[in-house]
Design a protein around this motif. Structure first.
Motif, short mmCIF file in Angstrom:
data_model
loop_
_atom_site.label_atom_id
_atom_site.label_comp_id
_atom_site.label_asym_id
_atom_site.label_seq_id
_atom_site.Cartn_x
_atom_site.Cartn_y
_atom_site.Cartn_z
N ARG A 150 -31.44 67.52 -14.81
CA ARG A 150 -30.40 68.25 -15.55
C ARG A 150 -30.70 69.75 -15.54
O ARG A 150 -31.85 70.16 -15.72
N ARG A 151 -29.69 70.54 -15.31
CA ARG A 151 -29.85 71.99 -15.33
C ARG A 151 -29.99 72.49 -16.78
O ARG A 151 -29.61 71.80 -17.71
N PRO A 152 -30.53 73.69 -16.97
CA PRO A 152 -30.72 74.20 -18.33
C PRO A 152 -29.40 74.61 -18.99
O PRO A 152 -28.33 74.56 -18.37
N ALA A 153 -29.51 75.06 -20.26
CA ALA A 153 -28.32 75.34 -21.07
C ALA A 153 -27.42 76.39 -20.45
O ALA A 153 -26.19 76.26 -20.48
N TRP A 154 -28.02 77.43 -19.84
CA TRP A 154 -27.18 78.52 -19.30
C TRP A 154 -26.39 78.07 -18.08
O TRP A 154 -25.49 78.79 -17.62
N GLN A 155 -26.68 76.84 -17.59
CA GLN A 155 -25.87 76.26 -16.52
C GLN A 155 -25.18 74.98 -17.01
O GLN A 155 -24.89 74.06 -16.25
N SER A 156 -24.93 74.96 -18.29
CA SER A 156 -24.11 73.93 -18.94
C SER A 156 -24.70 72.51 -18.86
O SER A 156 -23.96 71.54 -18.94
N PHE A 157 -26.00 72.40 -18.70
CA PHE A 157 -26.68 71.10 -18.67
C PHE A 157 -26.13 70.18 -17.56
O PHE A 157 -26.14 68.97 -17.69
N ALA A 158 -25.63 70.77 -16.49
CA ALA A 158 -25.05 69.98 -15.40
C ALA A 158 -26.11 69.13 -14.72
O ALA A 158 -27.28 69.51 -14.62
N LEU A 159 -25.70 67.95 -14.23
CA LEU A 159 -26.61 67.06 -13.52
C LEU A 159 -26.80 67.53 -12.08
O LEU A 159 -25.86 68.02 -11.45
N ASP A 160 -28.03 67.38 -11.57
CA ASP A 160 -28.34 67.65 -10.17
C ASP A 160 -28.79 66.36 -9.50
O ASP A 160 -29.40 65.50 -10.15
N VAL A 161 -28.52 66.26 -8.19
CA VAL A 161 -28.95 65.10 -7.41
C VAL A 161 -29.76 65.59 -6.21
O VAL A 161 -29.31 66.47 -5.48
N LEU A 162 -30.95 65.02 -6.04
CA LEU A 162 -31.77 65.28 -4.85
C LEU A 162 -32.03 63.97 -4.14
O LEU A 162 -32.16 62.93 -4.78
N ARG A 163 -32.12 64.03 -2.81
CA ARG A 163 -32.39 62.83 -2.04
C ARG A 163 -33.73 62.97 -1.31
O ARG A 163 -34.17 64.07 -0.99
N GLY A 164 -34.37 61.85 -1.06
CA GLY A 164 -35.64 61.86 -0.35
C GLY A 164 -36.03 60.45 0.06
O GLY A 164 -35.23 59.52 0.02
N PHE A 165 -37.29 60.30 0.45
CA PHE A 165 -37.79 58.99 0.86
C PHE A 165 -39.27 58.89 0.55
O PHE A 165 -39.96 59.90 0.34
N ILE A 166 -39.78 57.66 0.47
CA ILE A 166 -41.21 57.44 0.24
C ILE A 166 -41.92 57.61 1.58
O ILE A 166 -41.79 56.79 2.48
N ALA A 167 -42.68 58.71 1.69
CA ALA A 167 -43.24 59.11 2.98
C ALA A 167 -44.57 58.43 3.27
O ALA A 167 -44.96 58.31 4.44
N SER A 168 -45.28 58.01 2.23
CA SER A 168 -46.60 57.42 2.45
C SER A 168 -46.97 56.56 1.26
O SER A 168 -46.50 56.79 0.14
N VAL A 169 -47.82 55.58 1.52
CA VAL A 169 -48.38 54.74 0.45
C VAL A 169 -49.90 54.81 0.59
O VAL A 169 -50.47 54.27 1.55
N LEU A 170 -50.55 55.50 -0.33
CA LEU A 170 -51.99 55.69 -0.27
C LEU A 170 -52.68 54.54 -0.97
O LEU A 170 -52.35 54.21 -2.11
N PRO A 171 -53.66 53.89 -0.32
CA PRO A 171 -54.32 52.73 -0.93
C PRO A 171 -55.26 53.17 -2.05
O PRO A 171 -55.62 54.34 -2.18
#
Length: 465
Positions: A150-171
């Motif tokens: 969520r963005r801060p108050a001065w940006q009206s608490f708008a929701l943000d979406v980011l995309r990604g992937f699980i790049a590694s699994v460390l044992p």
């Protein structure tokens, strides 16, 4: 624009299209449903964070971080970095998507998972939406995800979406799922969802050991703290150091070796695979329980040893460490053909010779350390003999010329029997102040008792790092 620039722009555009198309229409649908379902669960949290300034002063600063409602009762999960060492945060306020603020009480931090919690004090009748982690799927290598923040108050608490992937699994004792994607590193504490909209966990970072993190951690990289871990978290108000002290690796106080069926029968076992005891540390949980050398251990917590493993002894010790101090372990052992069961409470693993402080006497060319349990066991020296262990000798120094040797146990100075490191430091300071030269050291070298005169004794004690 030249041809190379045009080609570069074209490649970049293709890559953007590929990344944009990496998520299917069903993923977009899952994201939309997730936003609608959990919009009110994604909040901001205000708090005051104390920290130590460069000049040693304790300074308080106002902070703001992502928060996630994880229970209908109003429990909020936030990033664990808000509570480092003994600097406990306070004055919490939860900021809702509509800007409304509610007070919250700090609930503490989980000592293993670097995540903290506060409990919002919502007025009666307030509608609270919590993210459901009960049905969180097991993360997988290469799995695509999206993050809601969520963005801060001065940006009206708008929701943000980011995309990604699980790049590694460390044992390790706790699998580390490494997250990859633009902007992910800036979203510590934000929720992570799979393509269908199911909650996977939150973005987290392990603490460095210097700040109270575990040696098995992976500081510096964005990780997925899974839903199962969040549900199992046990927040405490204790400092990191205190909480981690209670989570030391478990220690039974045994040395063991692999045991096959023939060896088991030869020493009075039942013929099943397992380990046999080669040494019992005096005063340890195993010693207090009455375990003896050549006892055959064939079960742990009712489970038999694997017949396929060639590392039963190593696996047994590793299992005790994983169980942790304070845990009760049930052992089945055979002695002289008779089987018995015993429940033993493990303690936190005491330091060995590699982990204790050294004291270095520069003008003597001598470093000494505390005599730890492993020294007595491996050197077959009675634990009743107290003193300090010669850790290092500088070639050509007074200590070297006196014929002291590394791993000697210094048990006395000028007739005074030592009780440990503090006593040794006090006595060496005393003889230096009185100008004694030479001095007489009583030394235990294996089974031999030796008296050594140390010439040119000028003392300067410095704690080695």
């Amino acid at each position: 624009m030249n041809a190379i620039s045009l080609r570069t722009c074209a490649v970049a555009a293709v890559l953007l299209l590929v990344c944009a198309g990496a998520f299917s229409e069903s993923a977009d649908s899952g994201m939309a449903n997730c936003v609608e379902k959990y919009s009110r669960a994604i909040v901001w949290v205000k708090y005051v964070q104390p920290y130590e300034d460069w000049d040693g002063r304790i300074v308080n600063r106002d902070e703001l971080t992502y928060g996630l409602v994880v229970s209908a009762a109003g429990r909020i999960a936030v990033r664990g970095h808000i509570h480092v060492k003994d600097f406990k945060p306070y004055n919490f306020r939860v900021v809702m998507p509509d800007g409304a603020e509610f007070p919250a009480e700090y609930a503490g931090k989980d000592p293993v998972l670097n995540i903290a919690f506060c409990d919002a004090q919502f007025p009666k009748g307030t509608e609270v939406t919590a993210v459901n982690f009960k049905d969180a799927p097991q993360p997988q290598l290469g799995q695509k995800f999206f993050i809601l923040s969520r963005r801060p108050a001065w940006q009206s608490f708008a929701l943000d979406v980011l995309r990604g992937f699980i790049a590694s699994v460390l044992p390790g004792e706790r699998k580390a799922f490494v997250l990859e994607g633009p902007g992910v590193s800036d979203k510590s504490g934000a929720p992570v969802f799979d393509e269908s909209g199911r909650a996977l966990g939150v973005v987290g970072f392990d603490l460095d050991v210097a700040d109270g993190g575990l040696p098995s951690g992976h500081p510096g990289m964005p990780l997925l703290f899974t839903g199962a871990e969040i549900m199992a978290a046990k927040p405490t108000l204790a400092s990191n150091a205190t909480a981690l002290e209670n989570l030391k690796p478990g220690w039974l106080g045994l040395l063991v070796e692999n045991m096959n069926d023939k060896l088991s029968l030869a020493i009075g076992g039942d013929g099943n695979p397992g380990v046999y005891v080669t040494s019992v540390v005096p005063g340890s949980p195993a010693a207090m329980a009455g375990i003896r050398v050549l006892d055959a251990i064939t079960e742990v917590d009712g489970k038999a040893f694997s017949t396929d493993s060639q590392r039963l002894g190593t696996d047994f010790i590793a299992l005790m460490r994983r169980k942790g101090g304070g845990t009760t372990v049930s052992l089945t052992l055979c002695r002289a053909g008779k089987k018995q069961k015993m429940d033993i409470i493990l303690i936190g693993e005491p330091p060995d010779g590699a982990k204790v402080e050294r004291v270095f006497y520069e003008k003597m060319g001598l470093a000494v350390r505390k005599a730890t349990w492993d020294y007595y066991v491996y050197r077959n020296i009675p634990e009743e003999l107290k003193g300090v262990v010669v850790d290092r000798i500088v070639s050509g120094s007074p200590a070297d010329l006196s014929e002291l040797e590394a791993e000697d146990l210094i048990v006395g100075i000028i007739g005074h029997q030592l009780t440990g490191m503090d006593d040794f430091v006090a006595m060496t300071n005393r003889v230096a102040a009185e100008g004694m030269n030479p001095i007489l050291l009583e030394v235990r070298r294996g089974a031999r008792r030796i008296f050594i005169k140390l010439e040119q004794f000028t003392i300067g004690a410095i704690n080695e790092p």
